[in-house]
Design an enzyme around this catalytic site. Structure first.
Site, short mmCIF file in Angstrom:
data_model
loop_
_atom_site.label_atom_id
_atom_site.label_comp_id
_atom_site.label_asym_id
_atom_site.label_seq_id
_atom_site.Cartn_x
_atom_site.Cartn_y
_atom_site.Cartn_z
N HIS A 281 0.82 -1.23 0.00
CA HIS A 281 0.00 0.00 0.00
C HIS A 281 0.85 1.27 0.00
O HIS A 281 1.19 1.80 1.05
CB HIS A 281 -0.91 -0.01 1.23
CG HIS A 281 -2.12 0.84 1.06
ND1 HIS A 281 -3.40 0.38 1.18
CD2 HIS A 281 -2.24 2.16 0.74
CE1 HIS A 281 -4.25 1.36 0.96
NE2 HIS A 281 -3.57 2.46 0.70
N HIS B 204 1.42 5.19 -1.97
CA HIS B 204 0.99 6.24 -2.90
C HIS B 204 2.23 6.94 -3.45
O HIS B 204 2.93 7.64 -2.72
CB HIS B 204 0.07 7.24 -2.20
CG HIS B 204 -1.20 6.62 -1.71
ND1 HIS B 204 -2.30 6.44 -2.52
CD2 HIS B 204 -1.54 6.08 -0.51
CE1 HIS B 204 -3.27 5.85 -1.84
NE2 HIS B 204 -2.83 5.61 -0.61
N LEU B 205 2.49 6.71 -4.74
CA LEU B 205 3.68 7.33 -5.36
C LEU B 205 3.36 8.70 -5.98
O LEU B 205 4.28 9.43 -6.36
CB LEU B 205 4.26 6.40 -6.43
CG LEU B 205 4.95 5.14 -5.91
CD1 LEU B 205 5.46 4.29 -7.08
CD2 LEU B 205 6.12 5.48 -4.98
N ASN C 138 -4.80 6.04 -7.30
CA ASN C 138 -5.50 7.33 -7.21
C ASN C 138 -4.57 8.50 -7.56
O ASN C 138 -4.37 9.43 -6.79
CB ASN C 138 -6.14 7.53 -5.83
CG ASN C 138 -5.14 7.48 -4.70
OD1 ASN C 138 -4.04 6.95 -4.84
ND2 ASN C 138 -5.50 8.03 -3.56
N HIS D 267 -5.50 -1.15 5.28
CA HIS D 267 -5.36 -0.32 6.49
C HIS D 267 -6.51 -0.44 7.48
O HIS D 267 -7.19 0.54 7.78
CB HIS D 267 -5.11 1.14 6.13
CG HIS D 267 -5.97 1.70 5.01
ND1 HIS D 267 -7.34 1.67 5.03
CD2 HIS D 267 -5.63 2.31 3.86
CE1 HIS D 267 -7.82 2.24 3.93
NE2 HIS D 267 -6.80 2.63 3.20
N ASN E 167 -6.49 8.63 7.04
CA ASN E 167 -7.76 7.99 6.77
C ASN E 167 -7.55 6.51 6.51
O ASN E 167 -6.88 6.16 5.54
CB ASN E 167 -8.41 8.64 5.55
CG ASN E 167 -9.81 8.14 5.30
OD1 ASN E 167 -10.41 7.52 6.17
ND2 ASN E 167 -10.34 8.41 4.11
N ASP F 171 0.61 2.38 3.88
CA ASP F 171 -0.26 3.46 3.37
C ASP F 171 0.56 4.75 3.25
O ASP F 171 0.09 5.84 3.59
CB ASP F 171 -1.49 3.67 4.25
CG ASP F 171 -2.55 4.54 3.58
OD1 ASP F 171 -2.39 4.87 2.38
OD2 ASP F 171 -3.54 4.89 4.24
N HIS G 129 2.63 14.16 1.33
CA HIS G 129 2.07 15.46 0.98
C HIS G 129 3.14 16.52 1.19
O HIS G 129 4.12 16.28 1.90
CB HIS G 129 0.86 15.78 1.86
CG HIS G 129 -0.31 14.87 1.65
ND1 HIS G 129 -1.05 14.86 0.50
CD2 HIS G 129 -0.85 13.91 2.45
CE1 HIS G 129 -2.01 13.96 0.59
NE2 HIS G 129 -1.91 13.35 1.76
N GLY H 296 -3.34 11.62 5.46
CA GLY H 296 -2.24 10.72 5.10
C GLY H 296 -0.90 11.10 5.67
O GLY H 296 -0.61 12.28 5.88
ZN LIG Z 1 -6.89 3.90 1.58
#
Ligand SMILES: [Zn+2]
Length: 429
Positions: free
Chosen positions: A60, A62-63, A94, A232, A278, A305, A309, A324
């Site tokens: 999990h 986010h790149l 996403n 998560h 979240n 996760d 940011h 996040g």
């Molecule tokens: Zn998620």
């Protein structure tokens, strides 16, 4: 090219090895494993006092690439992952545009391949544009190498559409990774719904926001015979539901992130958005249930996760900042400190939850230190105690509530396909 790793404590969930051994690697493959290997090698690493584990696999991440490269890119995220001991990561879809077709999957895979640091596997979105209206080209994305589908960031609220997606996933033999959140129940919540959050003046997110979708998704997985993986998990009832579903023979697995098994909403003492994620930080009862769930094996995976940011975005306060936190470069130390040293997990279980189980869930030929396997390996020093320093992160994201926290355990070296992708000597001092 040969590489010899000497005197390391090999922890391999696949073969159950748990002893000091040498490993010989030829090019990208483990060719020999023995108590003592006397052969000459081009490069020798002395792993005395270190754990030698199969390279970690993060299900999990986010790149933020394509589209939000100020937060992170395939390049910076891969490097951060290598520094965290990861040899394979799953990138969530996403992004902007959303990863909902084979072209974007190929863009990410090619970019990661050009860098050649670690293995990056791009997860495909479930619906076009993550709009929840029609299915994305799941078959095309799987053909392009997506190991799973997910609508992460939200749930597919239309249950019929989710069921259609699960039928496709079952046919293609890939898992569905579910972010569980009933968007109609959120009502502007930013932290957990409890007295502490209320006192601080924040709107709350109840456990049921997550739990009702977990229950629904388990039922739909049962209907469709799809493999469901819950992202998560943060609530005590998630553990109960996963246990029950497993008892019933439903194909469900679940992951927990460090912030959810370490912190509670009481740790929010100021308007600091590094504590906003979240699902939110829950209560002590939830944290205890998650730790017990990891210990008993009900909860299968530890993931991060990782959600980078910019400083500017995160400085906007808990009400306005995005959800996040980052996690790639802290998860191994946090897991070792909070779960292994506190006797919830053995080092073997840590390797299972951070490598072997993710590999099994995703159907990858990884997570193993057996002879003949690809040399994706992490060397972990369990004896060093230090303070987490976000200024040393290789990730662009510095948004973590763990900065300055004292931890024990450090990733020393990460080896991907027989090459050193990270060594702690590369760190800025
Ligand atoms: Zn998620």
């Amino acid at each position: 090219m040969t590489l010899l790793i000497k005197n390391g404590h090999v922890i391999d969930p696949d073969t159950k090895a748990d002893e000091v051994m040498d490993l010989l690697i030829e090019d990208d493959t483990i060719v020999k494993r023995d108590k003592k290997i006397e052969e000459k090698a081009d490069k020798v690493i002395d792993a005395s006092g270190l754990y030698v584990m199969p390279g970690f696999i993060d299900m999990h991440v986010h790149l933020r690439d394509p589209g939000q490269e100020a937060k992170e890119t395939v390049v910076t995220g891969s490097k951060a992952a290598a520094r965290g001991g990861f040899t394979t990561i799953l990138a969530m879809p996403n992004t902007r545009p959303v990863v909902d077709n084979p072209d974007v999957v190929q863009y990410v895979h090619q970019k990661a391949k050009n860098l050649g640091a670690i293995h990056v596997l791009q997860v495909g979105a479930i619906t076009k544009g993550q709009k929840g209206e029609e299915l994305a080209d799941i078959e095309g994305m799987v053909a392009a190498g997506s190991p799973a589908i997910s609508e992460d960031g939200k749930s597919v609220m239309n249950t019929k559409l989710l069921r259609d997606a699960m039928k496709v996933a079952a046919r293609l033999n890939i898992p569905v990774l579910s972010h569980c959140e009933d968007i109609n129940l959120v009502e502007g919540g930013v932290v957990n719904a409890d007295d502490h959050g209320k006192k601080m003046g924040f709107r709350g997110i109840t456990n049921s926001v997550e739990d009702v979708i977990i229950a629904r998704d388990i039922m739909v997985a049962n209907d469709t015979k799809a493999s469901l993986h819950l992202c998560h998990c943060s609530t005590k009832d998630s553990v109960k539901m996963v246990a029950l579903a497993k008892q019933e023979g439903i194909h469900v697995t679940a992951e927990v992130c460090p912030h959810h098994f370490i912190l509670t909403s009481d740790d929010i003492v100021s308007d600091d958005a590094n504590y906003k994620m979240n699902p939110p930080l829950r209560t002590k009862a939830d944290v205890e249930a998650l730790k017990e769930g990891l210990k008993s094996g009900i909860m299968d995976v530890i993931s991060t996760d990782h959600a980078p940011h910019t400083e500017e975005e995160k400085s906007a306060g808990i009400r306005r900042a995005p959800f996040g936190i980052v996690g790639l470069e802290t998860v191994a130390a946090l897991t070792y400190t909070e779960l292994v040293l506190e006797k919830y997990l053995t080092p073997m279980q840590m390797a299972e939850k951070m490598s072997y189980n993710p590999s099994k869930i995703l159907g990858l030929d990884k997570g193993s230190l057996a002879v003949g396997k690809k040399a994706d390996i992490v060397l972990f020093d369990p004896n060093v105690t230090y303070k987490i320093d976000k200024t040393k992160f290789w990730s662009k994201g510095k948004n973590t509530p763990f900065d300055g926290r004292t931890v024990t355990g450090m990733v020393k070296t990460t080896i991907v396909d027989g090459r050193v992708a990270y060594d702690s000597k590369m760190d800025r001092q």
